[in-house]
Design a protein around this motif. Structure first.
Motif, PDB file in Angstrom:
ATOM      1  N   MET A   1       0.825  -1.210   0.000  1.00 57.12           N
ATOM      2  CA  MET A   1       0.000   0.000   0.000  1.00 57.12           C
ATOM      3  C   MET A   1       0.858   1.257   0.000  1.00 57.12           C
ATOM      4  O   MET A   1       0.515   2.261  -0.639  1.00 57.12           O
ATOM      5  N   ASP A   2       1.994   1.212   0.697  1.00 55.94           N
ATOM      6  CA  ASP A   2       2.896   2.372   0.693  1.00 55.94           C
ATOM      7  C   ASP A   2       3.418   2.653  -0.714  1.00 55.94           C
ATOM      8  O   ASP A   2       3.495   3.809  -1.141  1.00 55.94           O
ATOM      9  N   ARG A   3       3.763   1.586  -1.450  1.00 59.05           N
ATOM     10  CA  ARG A   3       4.247   1.787  -2.811  1.00 59.05           C
ATOM     11  C   ARG A   3       3.127   2.274  -3.731  1.00 59.05           C
ATOM     12  O   ARG A   3       3.362   3.057  -4.644  1.00 59.05           O
ATOM     13  N   MET A   4       1.916   1.814  -3.474  1.00 59.74           N
ATOM     14  CA  MET A   4       0.772   2.314  -4.238  1.00 59.74           C
ATOM     15  C   MET A   4       0.580   3.814  -3.990  1.00 59.74           C
ATOM     16  O   MET A   4       0.318   4.584  -4.914  1.00 59.74           O
ATOM     17  N   ALA A   5       0.709   4.218  -2.727  1.00 54.95           N
ATOM     18  CA  ALA A   5       0.573   5.636  -2.389  1.00 54.95           C
ATOM     19  C   ALA A   5       1.660   6.463  -3.072  1.00 54.95           C
ATOM     20  O   ALA A   5       1.402   7.549  -3.598  1.00 54.95           O
ATOM     21  N   GLN A   6       2.879   5.948  -3.074  1.00 53.49           N
ATOM     22  CA  GLN A   6       3.980   6.651  -3.738  1.00 53.49           C
ATOM     23  C   GLN A   6       3.727   6.772  -5.234  1.00 53.49           C
ATOM     24  O   GLN A   6       4.013   7.807  -5.852  1.00 53.49           O
ATOM     25  N   ALA A   7       3.173   5.710  -5.838  1.00 51.44           N
ATOM     26  CA  ALA A   7       2.865   5.753  -7.270  1.00 51.44           C
ATOM     27  C   ALA A   7       1.797   6.801  -7.558  1.00 51.44           C
ATOM     28  O   ALA A   7       1.867   7.517  -8.562  1.00 51.44           O
ATOM     29  N   ALA A   8       0.807   6.899  -6.668  1.00 54.47           N
ATOM     30  CA  ALA A   8      -0.253   7.900  -6.844  1.00 54.47           C
ATOM     31  C   ALA A   8       0.320   9.312  -6.721  1.00 54.47           C
ATOM     32  O   ALA A   8      -0.007  10.203  -7.514  1.00 54.47           O
ATOM     33  N   GLU A   9       1.173   9.533  -5.727  1.00 62.37           N
ATOM     34  CA  GLU A   9       1.796  10.855  -5.546  1.00 62.37           C
ATOM     35  C   GLU A   9       2.625  11.230  -6.765  1.00 62.37           C
ATOM     36  O   GLU A   9       2.594  12.375  -7.223  1.00 62.37           O
ATOM     37  N   GLN A  10       3.374  10.262  -7.277  1.00 67.39           N
ATOM     38  CA  GLN A  10       4.221  10.526  -8.440  1.00 67.39           C
ATOM     39  C   GLN A  10       3.366  10.826  -9.669  1.00 67.39           C
ATOM     40  O   GLN A  10       3.679  11.737 -10.447  1.00 67.39           O
ATOM     41  N   ALA A  11       2.288  10.076  -9.850  1.00 66.10           N
ATOM     42  CA  ALA A  11       1.403  10.315 -10.993  1.00 66.10           C
ATOM     43  C   ALA A  11       0.775  11.700 -10.917  1.00 66.10           C
ATOM     44  O   ALA A  11       0.672  12.409 -11.927  1.00 66.10           O
ATOM     45  N   LEU A  12       0.362  12.112  -9.726  1.00 66.35           N
ATOM     46  CA  LEU A  12      -0.241  13.434  -9.556  1.00 66.35           C
ATOM     47  C   LEU A  12       0.764  14.549  -9.840  1.00 66.35           C
ATOM     48  O   LEU A  12       0.420  15.581 -10.414  1.00 66.35           O
ATOM     49  N   ALA A  13       2.019  14.311  -9.430  1.00 63.34           N
ATOM     50  CA  ALA A  13       3.048  15.343  -9.573  1.00 63.34           C
ATOM     51  C   ALA A  13       3.576  15.448 -11.001  1.00 63.34           C
ATOM     52  O   ALA A  13       3.915  16.550 -11.460  1.00 63.34           O
TER      53      ALA A  13
ATOM     54  N   GLU B   1      -5.905   5.005  -0.053  1.00 64.35           N
ATOM     55  CA  GLU B   1      -7.235   5.215  -0.619  1.00 64.35           C
ATOM     56  C   GLU B   1      -7.504   6.692  -0.863  1.00 64.35           C
ATOM     57  O   GLU B   1      -8.139   7.063  -1.859  1.00 64.35           O
ATOM     58  N   GLY B   2      -6.997   7.559   0.010  1.00 62.45           N
ATOM     59  CA  GLY B   2      -7.178   8.994  -0.184  1.00 62.45           C
ATOM     60  C   GLY B   2      -6.490   9.485  -1.442  1.00 62.45           C
ATOM     61  O   GLY B   2      -7.040  10.306  -2.197  1.00 62.45           O
ATOM     62  N   LEU B   3      -5.289   8.966  -1.706  1.00 62.79           N
ATOM     63  CA  LEU B   3      -4.548   9.394  -2.891  1.00 62.79           C
ATOM     64  C   LEU B   3      -5.169   8.844  -4.171  1.00 62.79           C
ATOM     65  O   LEU B   3      -5.222   9.533  -5.195  1.00 62.79           O
ATOM     66  N   ILE B   4      -5.661   7.606  -4.123  1.00 63.13           N
ATOM     67  CA  ILE B   4      -6.344   7.054  -5.299  1.00 63.13           C
ATOM     68  C   ILE B   4      -7.601   7.859  -5.591  1.00 63.13           C
ATOM     69  O   ILE B   4      -7.912   8.175  -6.749  1.00 63.13           O
ATOM     70  N   ASP B   5      -8.327   8.205  -4.529  1.00 63.94           N
ATOM     71  CA  ASP B   5      -9.514   9.073  -4.682  1.00 63.94           C
ATOM     72  C   ASP B   5      -9.139  10.387  -5.354  1.00 63.94           C
ATOM     73  O   ASP B   5      -9.861  10.877  -6.238  1.00 63.94           O
ATOM     74  N   GLU B   6      -8.002  10.948  -4.934  1.00 67.31           N
ATOM     75  CA  GLU B   6      -7.567  12.235  -5.499  1.00 67.31           C
ATOM     76  C   GLU B   6      -7.263  12.110  -6.987  1.00 67.31           C
ATOM     77  O   GLU B   6      -7.628  12.980  -7.787  1.00 67.31           O
ATOM     78  N   VAL B   7      -6.586  11.016  -7.363  1.00 62.18           N
ATOM     79  CA  VAL B   7      -6.279  10.794  -8.780  1.00 62.18           C
ATOM     80  C   VAL B   7      -7.567  10.680  -9.589  1.00 62.18           C
ATOM     81  O   VAL B   7      -7.716  11.294 -10.656  1.00 62.18           O
ATOM     82  N   MET B   8      -8.523   9.902  -9.081  1.00 67.85           N
ATOM     83  CA  MET B   8      -9.776   9.714  -9.801  1.00 67.85           C
ATOM     84  C   MET B   8     -10.610  10.991  -9.833  1.00 67.85           C
ATOM     85  O   MET B   8     -11.229  11.316 -10.853  1.00 67.85           O
ATOM     86  N   ASP B   9     -10.630  11.732  -8.736  1.00 67.46           N
ATOM     87  CA  ASP B   9     -11.385  12.987  -8.693  1.00 67.46           C
ATOM     88  C   ASP B   9     -10.849  13.987  -9.714  1.00 67.46           C
ATOM     89  O   ASP B   9     -11.618  14.717 -10.356  1.00 67.46           O
ATOM     90  N   ARG B  10      -9.534  14.015  -9.851  1.00 68.07           N
ATOM     91  CA  ARG B  10      -8.939  14.949 -10.808  1.00 68.07           C
ATOM     92  C   ARG B  10      -9.361  14.599 -12.241  1.00 68.07           C
ATOM     93  O   ARG B  10      -9.694  15.479 -13.026  1.00 68.07           O
ATOM     94  N   ALA B  11      -9.365  13.300 -12.552  1.00 72.02           N
ATOM     95  CA  ALA B  11      -9.782  12.878 -13.889  1.00 72.02           C
ATOM     96  C   ALA B  11     -11.271  13.122 -14.100  1.00 72.02           C
ATOM     97  O   ALA B  11     -11.715  13.508 -15.188  1.00 72.02           O
TER      98      ALA B  11
ATOM     99  N   VAL C   1     -13.600   4.015  -6.595  1.00 69.59           N
ATOM    100  CA  VAL C   1     -12.291   3.404  -6.350  1.00 69.59           C
ATOM    101  C   VAL C   1     -12.399   1.884  -6.296  1.00 69.59           C
ATOM    102  O   VAL C   1     -11.562   1.165  -6.838  1.00 69.59           O
ATOM    103  N   GLY C   2     -13.454   1.398  -5.665  1.00 72.00           N
ATOM    104  CA  GLY C   2     -13.623  -0.045  -5.556  1.00 72.00           C
ATOM    105  C   GLY C   2     -13.763  -0.711  -6.908  1.00 72.00           C
ATOM    106  O   GLY C   2     -13.240  -1.815  -7.127  1.00 72.00           O
ATOM    107  N   ASP C   3     -14.459  -0.058  -7.851  1.00 68.00           N
ATOM    108  CA  ASP C   3     -14.598  -0.601  -9.199  1.00 68.00           C
ATOM    109  C   ASP C   3     -13.230  -0.792  -9.848  1.00 68.00           C
ATOM    110  O   ASP C   3     -12.946  -1.817 -10.477  1.00 68.00           O
ATOM    111  N   VAL C   4     -12.388   0.216  -9.707  1.00 66.56           N
ATOM    112  CA  VAL C   4     -11.062   0.166 -10.321  1.00 66.56           C
ATOM    113  C   VAL C   4     -10.203  -0.922  -9.676  1.00 66.56           C
ATOM    114  O   VAL C   4      -9.546  -1.709 -10.364  1.00 66.56           O
ATOM    115  N   MET C   5     -10.229  -1.002  -8.351  1.00 64.93           N
ATOM    116  CA  MET C   5      -9.398  -1.980  -7.667  1.00 64.93           C
ATOM    117  C   MET C   5      -9.832  -3.417  -7.959  1.00 64.93           C
ATOM    118  O   MET C   5      -9.000  -4.313  -8.101  1.00 64.93           O
TER     119      MET C   5
END
Length: 214
Positions: free
Chosen positions: A75-87, A134-144, A156-160
């Protein structure tokens, strides 16, 4: 005569070694859990990590502690991937694409069986990692979604669920043989997430809480 700095370095060395050993155990456990499931003997994990059994048990007193650490690390690596994608992604949907493909590379479907009814889902470490991810994944999806690129009827659950189902079958079933198809099929799925939607989905958008209660 040793300087204070030299003494400090010498004293810090065992701590660095201990951290490396812990990381090797977690990485080995993740690999072997993906290949064979989480019931594999802990001795096998110690052997793959290149450490003694005593070192493994000193870091993780029981199987639950090790499994929890593996899940948290993913989950930590998933969060890092989300942060990197957003940035790094100027395009909102491209950020979502990057995150989904990163999730597939983490083999989240093989880790799903570990989070069972017997697993302590209220443990503080797990709760913190889960809320951040989950908060970061939500942020990525909300932005899109805000950009008008993501259809509004998915959660988020649909995607996961889709990532877990498409990324690989359950552990221990020769699933490495299908790896070359994973990202191709995920991209087909991602194209179906783009707005405007071509059809109405049955039911309502799925949340992660829906999945936990299923």
């Amino acid at each position: 005569m040793q300087t204070a700095t030299a003494v400090q370095r010498k004293a810090a060395r065992p701590r660095a070694d201990a951290l490396r050993n812990r990381e090797r155990i977690v990485n080995a456990a993740r690999e072997i859990f993906v290949e064979h499931g989480s019931d594999v003997p802990l001795d096998d994990i110690a052997r793959r990590a290149g450490v003694g059994n005593a070192t493994l048990y000193r870091n993780f007193p029981d199987r639950d502690a090790l499994v929890r650490e593996v899940v948290c690390s993913v989950m930590d690596r998933m969060a890092q991937a989300a942060e990197q994608a957003l940035a790094e992604s100027g395009d909102a949907f491209e950020a979502l694409e990057r995150l989904v493909h990163a999730a597939a590379d983490e083999r989240i479907s093989a880790l799903c069986p570990m989070v069972s009814s017997a697993f302590d889902q209220s443990h503080p470490d797990l709760k913190t990692a889960r809320e951040r991810t989950e908060g970061l994944i939500d942020e990525v999806m909300d932005r899109a979604r805000t950009a008008g690129q993501l259809r509004p009827d998915v959660g988020v659950g649909d995607v996961m669920v889709a990532v877990a189902q498409l990324s690989r079958p359950p552990a221990g079933l020769g699933c490495l043989k299908v790896d070359r198809f994973v990202h191709r099929h995920l991209q087909l799925f991602l194209d179906g997430l783009r707005a405007p939607a071509r059809s109405a989905l049955p039911g309502v958008a799925t949340t992660m809480e829906d999945l936990r209660q299923a």
